[in-house]
Design a protein around this motif. Structure first.
Motif, PDB file in Angstrom:
ATOM      1  N   SER A 126      40.553  40.056  42.066  1.00 11.91           N
ATOM      2  CA  SER A 126      39.429  39.237  41.606  1.00 11.91           C
ATOM      3  C   SER A 126      39.465  37.879  42.300  1.00 11.91           C
ATOM      4  CB  SER A 126      39.529  39.039  40.097  1.00 11.91           C
ATOM      5  OG  SER A 126      40.634  38.188  39.798  1.00 11.91           O
ATOM      6  N   PRO A 127      38.532  36.979  41.966  1.00 12.10           N
ATOM      7  CA  PRO A 127      38.608  35.613  42.514  1.00 12.10           C
ATOM      8  C   PRO A 127      39.897  34.881  42.124  1.00 12.10           C
ATOM      9  CG  PRO A 127      36.403  36.051  41.715  1.00 12.10           C
ATOM     10  CD  PRO A 127      37.238  37.211  41.274  1.00 12.10           C
ATOM     11  N   LEU A 128      40.642  35.436  41.180  1.00  7.28           N
ATOM     12  CA  LEU A 128      41.915  34.824  40.802  1.00  7.28           C
ATOM     13  C   LEU A 128      42.993  35.106  41.843  1.00  7.28           C
ATOM     14  CD1 LEU A 128      41.993  35.688  36.985  1.00  7.28           C
ATOM     15  CD2 LEU A 128      41.215  33.573  38.071  1.00  7.28           C
ATOM     16  N   GLY A 129      42.730  36.061  42.723  1.00  6.17           N
ATOM     17  CA  GLY A 129      43.686  36.404  43.766  1.00  6.17           C
ATOM     18  C   GLY A 129      43.844  37.903  43.896  1.00  6.17           C
ATOM     19  N   THR A 130      44.448  38.335  44.982  1.00  4.30           N
ATOM     20  CA  THR A 130      44.681  39.758  45.166  1.00  4.30           C
ATOM     21  C   THR A 130      45.763  40.251  44.198  1.00  4.30           C
ATOM     22  OG1 THR A 130      46.280  39.288  46.922  1.00  4.30           O
ATOM     23  CG2 THR A 130      44.013  39.712  47.588  1.00  4.30           C
ATOM     24  N   GLY A 131      45.719  41.525  43.881  1.00  2.65           N
ATOM     25  CA  GLY A 131      46.689  42.078  42.950  1.00  2.65           C
ATOM     26  C   GLY A 131      46.257  41.882  41.506  1.00  2.65           C
ATOM     27  N   THR A 132      47.203  42.057  40.610  1.00  2.00           N
ATOM     28  CA  THR A 132      46.936  42.014  39.175  1.00  2.00           C
ATOM     29  C   THR A 132      47.148  40.622  38.600  1.00  2.00           C
ATOM     30  OG1 THR A 132      47.603  44.326  38.913  1.00  2.00           O
ATOM     31  CG2 THR A 132      47.607  42.968  36.935  1.00  2.00           C
ATOM     32  N   HIS A 133      46.197  40.176  37.791  1.00  2.73           N
ATOM     33  CA  HIS A 133      46.323  38.897  37.090  1.00  2.73           C
ATOM     34  C   HIS A 133      45.969  39.092  35.613  1.00  2.73           C
ATOM     35  CE1 HIS A 133      46.156  37.483  41.236  1.00  2.73           C
ATOM     36  NE2 HIS A 133      46.664  36.347  40.819  1.00  2.73           N
ATOM     37  N   VAL A 192      42.729  31.594  29.320  1.00  6.68           N
ATOM     38  CA  VAL A 192      43.842  31.080  30.107  1.00  6.68           C
ATOM     39  C   VAL A 192      44.145  32.155  31.143  1.00  6.68           C
ATOM     40  CG1 VAL A 192      46.242  30.323  30.127  1.00  6.68           C
ATOM     41  CG2 VAL A 192      44.775  29.743  28.185  1.00  6.68           C
ATOM     42  N   MET A 193      44.013  31.808  32.406  1.00  2.00           N
ATOM     43  CA  MET A 193      44.100  32.796  33.483  1.00  2.00           C
ATOM     44  C   MET A 193      45.275  32.546  34.418  1.00  2.00           C
ATOM     45  SD  MET A 193      40.050  32.415  34.482  1.00  2.00           S
ATOM     46  CE  MET A 193      40.197  30.612  34.345  1.00  2.00           C
ATOM     47  N   GLU A 194      45.943  33.618  34.803  1.00  2.00           N
ATOM     48  CA  GLU A 194      46.872  33.534  35.912  1.00  2.00           C
ATOM     49  C   GLU A 194      46.049  33.507  37.191  1.00  2.00           C
ATOM     50  OE1 GLU A 194      49.233  37.016  35.603  1.00  2.00           O
ATOM     51  OE2 GLU A 194      50.453  36.263  33.940  1.00  2.00           O
ATOM     52  N   ALA A 195      46.388  32.635  38.096  1.00  2.00           N
ATOM     53  CA  ALA A 195      45.634  32.536  39.352  1.00  2.00           C
ATOM     54  C   ALA A 195      46.600  32.278  40.501  1.00  2.00           C
ATOM     55  CB  ALA A 195      44.601  31.417  39.275  1.00  2.00           C
ATOM     56  N   THR A 196      46.166  32.642  41.690  1.00  2.00           N
ATOM     57  CA  THR A 196      46.993  32.460  42.883  1.00  2.00           C
ATOM     58  C   THR A 196      46.233  31.672  43.947  1.00  2.00           C
ATOM     59  OG1 THR A 196      48.132  34.565  42.505  1.00  2.00           O
ATOM     60  CG2 THR A 196      48.282  33.619  44.716  1.00  2.00           C
ATOM     61  N   PHE A 222      35.067  31.830  37.999  1.00  2.00           N
ATOM     62  CA  PHE A 222      35.248  33.200  37.522  1.00  2.00           C
ATOM     63  C   PHE A 222      35.170  33.265  35.995  1.00  2.00           C
ATOM     64  CE2 PHE A 222      38.184  36.860  36.551  1.00  2.00           C
ATOM     65  CZ  PHE A 222      37.315  37.843  36.988  1.00  2.00           C
ATOM     66  N   ALA A 223      35.686  32.235  35.334  1.00  2.21           N
ATOM     67  CA  ALA A 223      35.647  32.206  33.865  1.00  2.21           C
ATOM     68  C   ALA A 223      34.218  32.277  33.342  1.00  2.21           C
ATOM     69  CB  ALA A 223      36.338  30.944  33.345  1.00  2.21           C
ATOM     70  N   LYS A 224      33.281  31.725  34.089  1.00  2.55           N
ATOM     71  CA  LYS A 224      31.883  31.740  33.667  1.00  2.55           C
ATOM     72  C   LYS A 224      31.317  33.160  33.623  1.00  2.55           C
ATOM     73  CE  LYS A 224      29.154  28.468  35.198  1.00  2.55           C
ATOM     74  NZ  LYS A 224      28.418  27.531  36.095  1.00  2.55           N
TER      75      LYS A 224
END
Length: 208
Positions: free
Chosen positions: A69-76, A91-95, A190-192
């Motif tokens: 996702s826009p949070l980064g590649t892989g699983t978040h 609350v999101m993990e992001a890279t 992305f949260a939106k």
């Protein structure tokens, strides 16, 4: 000589069995304590990025997963804050993949209107004395995201000052803060999009 070697071999084998057994016992005895400490540390970190009085659910167990996702590649993982059963923030993990010395792992809290509630770095390999100022133990730089609203993907204020934005860069190190600013911006945007997705996202730990 053969008997002596056999005796030593048996002794070593018994020692290995005892050591393995002792390790297993210690792991069993400390597993719950370690897990409790990890949960407590996570809760402490969450409280730094999202006001505890802004939600009334157990945010640590209200968890969903996104991939690539826009949070980064892989699983978040995304932790959903609810108030009266209504999702109000995440609350999101992001890279940030483009740090000076590699990927920077973040925790970003945001509501669904583009407002960033808070952010913290959870892991990085940036240069000591330069890029590591993204850590709160060295600088309060990352706290400046709190309360800032992202107007849209073309919001030019969401950049370091060297690029015409509102956020300071570090003396001798622009790549690191630029990477973090961009990652937090992507997470906030992305949260939106999440209110329409949350109920359809897989729950953390669920079997595929």
């Amino acid at each position: 000589m053969l008997k002596t070697m056999q005796k030593h071999g048996v002794t070593l084998a018994l020692f290995a069995v005892l050591a393995t057994g002792l390790t297993a016992v210690v792991n069993a005895l400390t597993k719950d304590t370690i897990e409790q400490q990890a949960v407590a540390q996570q809760k402490l970190l969450f409280n730094q990025v999202i006001p505890a009085d802004s939600y009334d659910n157990d945010i640590q167990t209200s968890c969903v997963v996104v991939n690539n996702s826009p949070l980064g590649t892989g699983t978040h993982h995304i932790y959903v804050a609810r108030l009266g059963e209504q999702p109000v923030a995440v609350v999101m993990e992001a890279t940030a993949p483009d740090g000076y010395s590699g990927a920077i792992q973040l925790l970003v809290a945001a509501d669904f209107n583009g407002k960033v509630l808070g952010s913290r770095v959870t892991e990085h390999h940036e240069t000591p004395g330069l890029g590591d100022k993204i850590e709160t133990r060295l600088s309060n730089w990352i706290t400046y995201f709190s309360g800032k609203t992202i107007q849209g993907s073309d919001d030019a204020s969401w950049a370091v000052k060297k690029d015409g934005g509102q956020f300071d860069q570090f003396t001798g190190a622009t790549i690191t803060p630029r990477a973090v600013v961009n990652a937090v911006k992507r997470a906030g945007l992305f949260a939106k999009t999440l209110p329409t997705q949350i109920d359809n996202l897989p729950v953390c730990g669920a079997q595929p």
